[in-house]
Design an enzyme around this catalytic site. Structure first.
Site, mmCIF file in Angstrom:
data_model
loop_
_atom_site.group_PDB
_atom_site.id
_atom_site.type_symbol
_atom_site.label_atom_id
_atom_site.label_comp_id
_atom_site.label_asym_id
_atom_site.label_seq_id
_atom_site.Cartn_x
_atom_site.Cartn_y
_atom_site.Cartn_z
ATOM 1 N N LYS A 45 0.847 -1.201 0.000
ATOM 2 C CA LYS A 45 0.000 0.000 0.000
ATOM 3 C C LYS A 45 0.876 1.241 0.000
ATOM 4 O O LYS A 45 1.882 1.295 0.721
ATOM 5 C CB LYS A 45 -0.922 -0.016 1.231
ATOM 6 C CG LYS A 45 -1.954 1.112 1.253
ATOM 7 C CD LYS A 45 -2.882 1.007 2.463
ATOM 8 C CE LYS A 45 -3.923 2.101 2.497
ATOM 9 N NZ LYS A 45 -4.807 2.013 3.678
ATOM 10 N N SER B 167 -9.802 2.021 2.783
ATOM 11 C CA SER B 167 -8.895 2.758 1.916
ATOM 12 C C SER B 167 -7.848 1.895 1.215
ATOM 13 O O SER B 167 -7.253 2.326 0.244
ATOM 14 C CB SER B 167 -8.171 3.829 2.726
ATOM 15 O OG SER B 167 -7.300 3.220 3.664
ATOM 16 N N SER C 59 -9.927 -0.185 7.082
ATOM 17 C CA SER C 59 -9.334 0.005 5.755
ATOM 18 C C SER C 59 -8.671 -1.220 5.149
ATOM 19 O O SER C 59 -8.354 -1.217 3.960
ATOM 20 C CB SER C 59 -8.320 1.152 5.802
ATOM 21 O OG SER C 59 -9.001 2.375 5.729
#
Ligand SMILES: [Zn+2]
Lengths: 487, 94, 479
Positions: free
Chosen positions: A79, A154, A178
């Site tokens: 990420k 997210s 997330s």
């Protein structure tokens, strides 16, 4: 079988016994990315040359007879909220669009040491603020199950790239859901470890007291393996928990008969889509039929979890994001500036997207003179009540369960203009972050052709138990659906 | 309870954000929605409850007073939008 | 109209640690810009602070030295505001639960003592430095600024006093005593000129019970400046009130060259620091055993030492203050006492002539060529009347420049005092014969003339005449 469809374990074995080279594996995934990612946009940055170089080095070490890690040479997606030295790290924001970290996050260091090959940096909601990965300066990520829909957020890029076979696994971060919510929406496994189990050093902070890095994988075993790689005390993170921890992969025990399971009423009653509830209840029945004791439990403070979270997280964020000012790194607005104050105003206004501005303002408001006690201080007390509710539940239950997300993946653009509705996507995952406990989402079925996630929560540092229950349920469910477009 | 345009202007100023009139109105509405929802916590009786700012029950985390490697000056300013002779250059401060 | 002055001080002390407060970068002065930085003190995304144990210990030791209670649980907060010398745009500091609370320090003044309450002592991080570049060289006329973060993150202890100080003199005496205390316990070098000790003051004046409006004064770079600035401000406020005006609550800047304070142009925006608990750090809960250990590590402090010197040796306040100001000086003094010489006489020589010589040559007491034993020897020579006081002054200078012991110099140069009455009497007779006017004056009761005749004898003997015997002989001869 195509390399990109192989299990992590299989890839690792083939590299170790020289059936495949690490470079071949990397090339296969890079090719997959080059083929499908234009339609998915799971990666912000694909590290072609760095990945090839890292894979080549692993191959050289294997060729020279050096002992490399069990999973050396296996690719991974990271990420874009984790600092990678010399590899652009944007947090999905314009303000860091050209930022090249001077150091590796501790977890990045650890996976590099384990020999994993970083393929690239995964798309995300800007600064991890969002539940749909629509709030990225680099464009939204699309759900591999239906490109008209969001992958959740997210960590939507990480979830989508695993689901689309653009890496066998990935790292995400979870502040209010997330990791788990996008894992649920993309039909993969996603886990948030106990707060403090995994180092936050190098994880660009959203809400420091809630953030944790965690694995996003195709199955529970891989999840345990990846967790083994990244967990452990880090002297660079004051909130990192010291002491020994078990090997999670070795201690997986799918035989979980007799364990007591609490079904959280507040997370299964109102606001949950019927299809989601149906699949969730089927899974609970399956657990009960397999000898686990399932019982409903009411944790009344959870009703207020979302409210407390949307005061605490933005408050911390408003301060964490103050450092993005155009002085030491990152984007700076162009043109003549009268003074530093104009530079700040313009840089931050042009550099941040709307959702980030919203949360900064929300947090600034909650902390500002006259509102602190009413909002922030009160929210911290609600947080205590949530912790206490969990503690009461642990007296009676081994694990607690709920749906991961109240809905399946929604349409892109559907909730963009209605922040509150968007925030409700996190209603089931938030209490876990507020209490700092571990939780995992595993896919438990489909509703309208879209994956549904099943959330399991455990007491602090009981990852072993959590993963074992997940592993047991995973084999009971036998979920092996793949995104239709990718079969 | 809604927040006013003045509130929006105040927090934007503290947070170093400039907003157009249109944005101010949009954020006023959206922030009001969220705050109204958040306001529900005031219904909760928190009495003598201690606040939790951390879920980790650890105290006294120190490092020893030892030096570690620093960045070179080149590395320190490598990401700077505007650097001069190893220092970060910024518009005048008034 | 009579006004009462009320002063409170806020003092920042840069702690002497190897590394910074929250990272491993060097905490010492100097170096090229931005060469003592890392991701933590540059506020890079993802970096995290970890507390320096020594900085916490230093602050607790400071608190103990100021008779504070050590908080059983203390936490760090973030103070949020934007400024380019602050890498994170928040400062990690302490807010409502500082490490040390509720102490006091007794300041010995001429004829009275002032007890100054210590509200709190807390720990925080320092900022970097902005260099304003432009034709005027000043902040307002600058074209741009350059930021250097070498100092960013250096540990700072902040001491806040109660408004117990009643005059600029007391403020100065307090600040000096505090500096001594800090240097005794070795937590900082306490250099005001270099900024490792920074004193800001709040001052108000009032005619009645109710306190007046307070004004904050900054930028005093020496103890003298502190006293001057407060005296100026006291007078300025008095004038304003006497002319029927009102005091504006504001921050004023001391201009040392002009000898005035002037208001700092206030930033238009309201300050709202939005303090909240720093989530990246965990609480400090000092165990009693740790606190005891730190307490035991403290040396005898200036206040205690002053009391002891006063009661054991009967030294006057002023002399005690001079001796105890520096630990090394006080140690030097007590070492010199081992010679068995008169404590007052030894104190007088150390605080007087020796201090002057050291000051003149910019030598620290620790580097003094005159050893404590030499001072003892010198005083011994005076007491035994081997040399006169006048000779001793020169002898000390000689010792200072040569590093030789006073006894050795006396021997080498034959600097023996003339105490032989016959030899002195012949000189006295000669002086009386040559100065009939002085003799007449003496007989008319003019004390001055005795001194004049003494001086003449001294001149004749090249300073070697024993003053006591000489004086007795003159009086005897003229009576
Ligand atoms: Zn540093």
């Amino acid at each position: 079988m195509a390399i990109t469809e192989m299990e992590v374990k299989e890839i690792a074995e083939k590299i170790n016994n020289k059936e495949l080279s690490s470079l071949e594996v990397a090339e296969a995934f890079l090719k997959r990315i080059d083929t499908v990612d234009a339609g998915i946009n799971a990666y912000i940055t694909v590290a072609h040359s760095q990945a090839r170089k890292a894979a080549g080095e692993i191959d050289d070490r294997i060729a020279s007879g050096e002992s490399v890690g069990e999973y050396a040479g296996v690719p991974v997606g990271v990420k874009d909220v984790l600092c990678t030295e010399g590899l652009r790290t944007t947090c999905g924001s314009r303000i860091l669009s050209g930022f090249s970290p001077v150091y590796d996050a501790t977890v990045v260091k650890k996976i590099r040491e384990a020999g994993l090959v970083i393929l690239g940096k995964a798309n995300m909601d800007e600064f991890a603020m969002g539940s749909s990965t629509e709030n990225s300066y680099f464009g939204p990520t699309r759900n591999p199950w239906d490109p008209e829909r969001v992958p959740g957020g997210s960590s939507g890029g990480s979830a989508a790239l695993v689901a689309a076979g653009e890496a066998p696994w990935a790292l995400g971060s979870d502040t209010g859901g997330s990791i788990r919510q996008p894992a649920a929406m993309c039909g993969i496994v996603g886990m948030k470890p106990t707060y403090g189990l995994v180092s936050r050093y190098g994880l660009v902070a959203f809400a420091s007291s809630l953030d944790q890095v965690g694995p996003m994988t195709r199955n529970v075993h891989d999840c345990a393996v990846l967790l083994d790689m990244i967990a452990g005390h880090d002297p660079l993170d004051s909130t990192s928990i010291p002491g020994a921890r078990p090997c999670y992969a070795d201690s997986l025990n799918p035989n979980v008969r007799g364990l007591k399971v609490g079904v959280v009423r507040e997370l299964t009653s109102t606001g949950i889509e019927p299809g989601v509830l149906r699949e969730f209840n089927k899974a609970v029945e399956l657990l009960a039929a397999s000898g686990l004791e399932c019982e409903e439990v009411s944790l009344s403070s959870f009703e207020y979890g979302l409210s407390a979270y949307y005061l605490i997280a933005p408050a911390e964020a408003s301060s964490n994001l103050a450092r993005f000012d155009g002085v030491r790194y990152g984007f700076r607005a162009e043109g003549e500036m009268e003074d530093i104050w104009e530079m700040y105003d313009r840089t931050r206004s042009e550099g941040f997207g709307d959702e980030v501005k919203r949360r900064i303002m929300l947090g600034t408001y909650a902390l500002s003179a006259g509102y602190y006690d009413e909002y922030y201080a009160k929210a911290l007390k609600v947080r205590t009540l949530i912790v206490e509710d969990f503690n009461r539940a642990w007296g009676k239950f081994d694990v607690l369960v709920s749906p991961t997300s109240p809905t399946t993946a929604f349409k892109i653009g559907e909730k963009v203009d209605d922040p509150l509705t968007m925030y409700l996507s996190d209603i089931c995952t938030i209490p876990v972050n507020l209490a700092g406990i571990p939780a995992i989402s595993i896919p438990c079925g489909l509703s309208g052709g879209l994956p549904v996630g099943f959330q399991i929560m455990a007491p602090p540092l009981q990852e072993e138990k959590l993963l074992s229950v997940a592993c047991g349920l995973e084999s009971l469910l036998g979920f092996d659906e793949k995104p239709p477009a990718l079969i | 309870m809604s927040i006013s345009i003045e509130d929006v202007e105040h927090v934007a100023k503290l947070a170093k954000l400039v907003l157009t009139d249109e944005e101010k109105e949009k954020f006023r509405r959206q922030l009001s929605d969220v705050l109204d929802h958040a306001k529900r916590i005031s219904e909760m009786d928190t009495g003598e409850t201690e606040p939790t700012s951390h879920a980790v029950p650890i105290v006294n985390v120190f490092r020893e007073d030892e030096r570690r490697a620093t960045l070179s000056n080149e590395e320190a300013v490598s990401n700077a939008p505007w650097a001069v002779d190893g220092e970060f250059k910024v518009p005048r401060i008034i | 109209m009579d006004y009462l002055t009320t002063i409170g001080l806020e003092i920042h002390v840069e702690l002497l640690t190897n590394s910074k407060m929250f990272c491993g970068c060097p905490a010492d002065f100097g170096g090229d810009p931005n060469t003592k930085t890392c991701p933590v003190c540059l506020g890079h995304p993802g970096s995290l602070p970890v507390m320096n144990r020594k900085a916490v210990e230093s602050t607790i030791r400071l608190g103990l030295s100021l008779n504070c209670d050590i908080s059983p649980r203390s936490i760090f907060h973030r103070k949020n505001y934007f400024y380019p010398d602050m890498p994170k745009n928040y400062q990690i500091s302490q807010y409502d639960i500082p490490l040390c609370v509720g102490g006091c320090l007794d300041v010995e003044m001429e004829g009275y003592a002032r007890k100054v309450g210590i509200t709190r002592v807390h720990l925080e991080e320092d900022t970097g430095k902005s260099l304003h570049v432009g034709e005027s060289g000043r902040i307002h006329g600058a074209d741009f600024s350059l930021e250097n973060f070498n100092r960013a993150g250096v540990p700072l202890a902040e001491i806040v006093t109660e408004p117990d100080i009643k005059s600029p003199e007391e403020a100065r005496a307090f600040a000096q005593l505090l500096r001594s205390t800090i240097r005794y316990i070795g937590i900082s070098d306490g250099k005001m000129e270099e900024g490792s000790l920074r004193v800001d003051a709040n001052i108000s004046i009032s005619a009645g019970e109710e306190l007046g409006t307070k004004v904050e004064i900054k930028n005093m770079n020496s103890f003298k400046a502190l006293q001057r600035a407060l005296a100026y401000e006291e007078e300025r406020q008095r004038k304003v009130l006497n002319e029927g005006g009102t005091i504006v609550q504001e921050t004023r800047h001391w201009d040392d060259a002009a000898g005035i304070t002037h208001p700092l142009r206030s930033k238009e925006e309201a300050f709202d620091y939005r303090y909240f608990p720093e989530p990246d750090l965990l609480p400090v809960e000092p165990e009693p055993a740790w606190i005891d250990e730190l307490r035991e590590s403290l040396p005898e402090l200036p206040v205690a030492r002053a009391g002891r010197l006063k009661s054991e040796y009967g030294l006057p306040v002023e002399m005690v203050s001079a001796i105890i100001a520096e630990k090394a000086l006080a140690d030097f003094y007590e070492e010199a006492l081992k010679s068995g010489g008169d404590p007052r006489e030894i104190a007088k020589w150390i605080a007087g002539d020796l201090a002057a010589l050291l000051n003149e040559q910019s030598v620290d007491i620790s580097g003094s060529p005159v050893t404590p034993a030499y001072i003892g020897e010198l005083v011994g020579l005076i007491t035994k009347k081997t040399i006169s006081g006048k000779m001793a002054k020169d002898l000390l200078k000689e010792t200072f420049s040569s590093g030789k012991s006073p006894a050795k110099i006396v021997k080498e140069k034959g600097l023996l005092q003339i105490a032989d009455e016959d030899e002195l009497m012949s000189m006295v007779e000669k002086v009386i014969a040559e100065n009939p006017e002085a003799v007449e004056d003496f007989k008319n009761g003019k004390e001055q003339s005795l001194k004049f005749m003494m001086g003449q004898v001294m001149k004749m003997s090249r300073g070697k005449a024993n003053p006591q015997i000489t004086s007795d002989l003159i009086k005897q001869k003229l009576s």
